[in-house]
Design a protein around this motif. Structure first.
Motif, PDB file in Angstrom:
ATOM      1  N   THR A  72       0.963  -1.044  -0.009  1.00 17.87           N
ATOM      2  CA  THR A  72      -0.006   0.138  -0.009  1.00 17.87           C
ATOM      3  C   THR A  72       0.859   1.308  -0.191  1.00 17.87           C
ATOM      4  O   THR A  72       1.785   1.209   0.799  1.00 17.87           O
ATOM      5  CB  THR A  72      -0.765   0.105   1.196  1.00 17.87           C
ATOM      6  N   TYR A 121       6.339   2.901  -0.642  1.00 13.66           N
ATOM      7  CA  TYR A 121       5.723   2.484  -1.823  1.00 13.66           C
ATOM      8  C   TYR A 121       5.068   3.534  -2.389  1.00 13.66           C
ATOM      9  O   TYR A 121       4.356   4.323  -1.604  1.00 13.66           O
ATOM     10  CB  TYR A 121       4.611   1.346  -1.522  1.00 13.66           C
ATOM     11  N   GLY A 171       2.121   5.461  -4.361  1.00 16.20           N
ATOM     12  CA  GLY A 171       1.081   5.040  -5.572  1.00 16.20           C
ATOM     13  C   GLY A 171       1.132   6.107  -6.587  1.00 16.20           C
ATOM     14  O   GLY A 171       1.888   7.042  -6.820  1.00 16.20           O
TER      15      GLY A 171
END
Length: 198
Positions: free
Chosen positions: A29, A50, A52
Motif C-alpha cells: 500500500t 511504496y 502510488g
C-alpha cells in the motif's frame, strides 16, 4: 539471509553475497514500510516507500499564453516522485515538490492555441488533466476610431482571438467589455482627454 519482509509482505530473494542481496518486492500500500532482513543470527531493519500513482485535483492556472514559461502549481497526491509532466507533446520543467507529495511546481512549455492534455507521471503510473493555451489577440480595425471625451461611445474591435480578452484600455482607463466572438469585440469607451490614445 532467510527472509526479507516489506511491512507484512515477503520479498522474493535473489542472488546474495556477503555485502549485497538482490530481491523482488512484494505488492504493498502507498506509504512508508519497515523492511526487515533476517538471517539465523538476527535481523536488521530499514525503510522503503511504496509510491502510488499520482492524482491531480487542480492546477493553479488552467490557461495561459502560447509562449509558455508560466509557473504552475499542481495539487494532488503522490507528486513527490514525479519524473515527467507533459503539456500536449511538450515537456514541462520540473520544480520543487512538497515532501508529502501534495504539490508540484512546474514551468510549462510553449504550445499551440487550444486545449491540451497535461500528463503527470511517476514510477507507479500517471494522471491527466487539461490546460488551455490562449493566443494573444490581434486587432485589424476599430470602429469608430474616435469618440467624445465623456466616453460611453460604443466601439467594435475586429481582429483575432478576441473571445478570451480580459481587459481593454484606452490610455490608462479601462473600457467596459461587451459581447465578443473570436473575431469581434464590442465595448464602451471610458472618458478621456482630447487627443490620440493607444
Amino acid at each position: 539471509v532467510t527472509a526479507v519482509t516489506f511491512g507484512s509482505g515477503s520479498a522474493t530473494l535473489g542472488t546474495a553475497t556477503s555485502t549485497t542481496l538482490a530481491l523482488t518486492t512484494p505488492s504493498g500500500t502507498a506509504g512508508n514500510v519497515t523492511v526487515t532482513v533476517t538471517n539465523p543470527g538476527g535481523s536488521a531493519t530499514t525503510s522503503y516507500r511504496y509510491e502510488g500513482a499520482p492524482t491531480v485535483s487542480s492546477l493553479s492556472s488552467s490557461s495561459g499564453p502560447t509562449a509558455g514559461g508560466a509557473s504552475i502549481t499542481i495539487t494532488g497526491t503522490n507528486l513527490s516522485t514525479v519524473t515527467a509532466v507533459t503539456f500536449g507533446s511538450g515537456s514541462a520543467t520540473l520544480g520543487s515538490a512538497a515532501s508529502d507529495g501534495t504539490t508540484l511546481v512546474v514551468t510549462n512549455p510553449s504550445g499551440s492555441a487550444g486545449a491540451v492534455p497535461v500528463t503527470i507521471t511517476n514510477p507507479a503510473g500517471s494522471a491527466t488533466t487539461t490546460y488551455t493555451y490562449v493566443a494573444a489577440p490581434t486587432i485589424s480595425s476599430i470602429s469608430p476610431a474616435f469618440g467624445t471625451t465623456g466616453g460611453s461611445t460604443s466601439v467594435t474591435l475586429t481582429g483575432t482571438d478576441l473571445d478570451s480578452v480580459t481587459a481593454v484600455t484606452f490610455g490608462s482607463s479601462s473600457a467596459t467589455l461587451g459581447t465578443a466572438t473570436s473575431t469581434t469585440l464590442a465595448l464602451t469607451t471610458p472618458s478621456g482627454t482630447a487627443g490620440n490614445v493607444t
